[in-house]
Scaffold this active site. Structure first.
Site: not given
Lengths: 283, 283
Positions: A99, B95-97
């Protein structure tokens, strides 16, 4: 430095990384009955750890399995990491975060300090190198390390990681930059605390990748359920010491193959580790 | 479908997405004193929500800020999502998983069900499309949606997302594939529940990106602290309705600019939302 500690563990014990990807349905019912989710997961992990810790380099916790159980799962995640730390055993938080810089600092705080502290974490580079650099102060301190996704073990790796960028694979472009950054964090063992995740599958390029990223410790998934072959993994490891090889289901659910398995989870996990060391080292 | 619900919220309220990136030092001391970390974060979020919910489309929780506070932080994350759900307000778990299929299923369970249930989550495509497809059953159900990272708002976006793949930017290659998958999840509003994250910065390509991914709802970060310009954001939104524009610090710490801010966190957050709507819509 933590990377030297890991290297010494590989030398003294083995290249095995035990994947504590503890889904609830991996735990035999007799270990769940009358237990909270937190206790059931933690006790299962503890038995695996106690039965294998003299044989392996490190433990990897895939956080998705814990997140899938909500707060209870994450309490088990926290407790397992603490248990490892208290016994001077090494850990990887397999979180694959990536991120912007201000957010990355928060992830670093979350996973290199406090409840979820691990020795190493995994990172995803898609958003670029300013999503990786916020972790560098921890690497500089010598106390922590990272493994950044380079070329993964799944089928889909070809979708993006293998895209053709000016005549080379994308993952090579990513790796060259990472290797360059990694030079600042090289330990006495000659390897950097900035490691890379390189799947043991897609092994056509094993030799090339090993030679190209020569100062890099690899975290190698794909052995077992995903089908990576021992001879390819040997190539990635060079002298069986330049990486750790993860196996999760192959170790922690090995007990399921035996009639008395439910009562002997740890014993069969240990057997799977011994078999894996023999298989990969070819001895 | 959830994407129609989001679209209607944009039409009825606005394109604003309030980023509840609640770091502890964003919370005035008078709201922390005598409170647990969980309560301090939750109460702060609640005041922001109560003061803005009639004006905005959706709330986004950047989970890193909660993970940085360990179990206590994640309890506040859980409680905030439940508070939103109970009031029929929409949420994005940022969450950018991104992980292999079996792991992705666990993340889906973790963030579309149970403690951390959100209406939308964000995903990272680096590992390929088999790391995205495990979420499709939730999209098919009509109940959930995702925003996949396409071209982000940070400087580092150029490192990988902008690499030249056969004469085109990498992000375009990723986007074309996502747009194709997204066709299976288009709602009555004409937009897909498979959305994309497109930073409001790097705006040279705004018109091209908007035209190219015409059935796609954008989640647009970068307004405020990261410096995206109103006129560019208008381009991404087309008729102010094809995306949601996130602002975090600009809204939730707006109170810091005022002498009586500490006592009026909600009031000044609301003012920041009103100002933002005016600024971007140009009205």
């Amino acid at each position: 430095m933590i990377i030297d500690k890991l290297y010494n563990r590989i030398k003294e014990r083995s290249f095995v990384c035990v994947g504590l990807d503890t889904a609830l349905d991996y735990i035999p019912l007799n270990m769940q009955e009358g237990k909270s989710i937190e206790d059931a997961i933690f006790n299962f992990n503890k038995e695996i750890i106690d039965s294998t810790c003299d044989l392996v380099a490190i433990y990897k916790l895939q956080i998705a399995h814990y997140e899938s159980q909500g707060i209870d799962g994450l309490k088990a995640y926290k407790r397992t990491l603490k248990y490892l730390r208290d016994r001077d055993l090494l850990s990887i938080g397999d979180i694959k975060r990536g991120d912007i810089s201000s957010t990355a600092k928060m992830y670093a705080k979350g996973h290199f300090e406090g409840d979820f502290e691990a020795d190493f974490i995994t990172l995803n580079p898609y958003m670029g190198f300013d999503s990786i650099s916020p972790y560098f102060p921890y690497l500089e301190s010598g106390k922590k390390g990272v493994f950044v996704l380079l070329r993964t073990s799944n089928e889909g790796a070809k979708d993006i990681e293998y895209l053709d960028v000016n005549g080379d694979y994308l993952y090579n472009k990513v790796g060259e930059k990472l290797e360059e950054f990694g030079k600042s964090f090289i330990g006495e063992c000659g390897l950097s605390a900035l490691g890379m995740v390189v799947g043991g599958t897609h092994s056509e390029e094993a030799k090339e990748i090993r030679d190209k990223f020569n100062n890099t410790m690899f975290l190698i998934p794909g052995y077992g359920a995903q089908g990576a072959k021992p001879e390819d993994i040997r190539t990635y490891l060079e002298n069986l010491d330049k990486g750790v090889v993860n196996s999760s289901r192959g170790i922690i659910t090995h007990y399921k193959k035996f009639e008395d398995g439910n009562e002997n989870v740890g014993k069969y996990a240990r057997q799977a580790v011994v078999d894996m060391i023999g298989d990969i080292s070819g001895k």
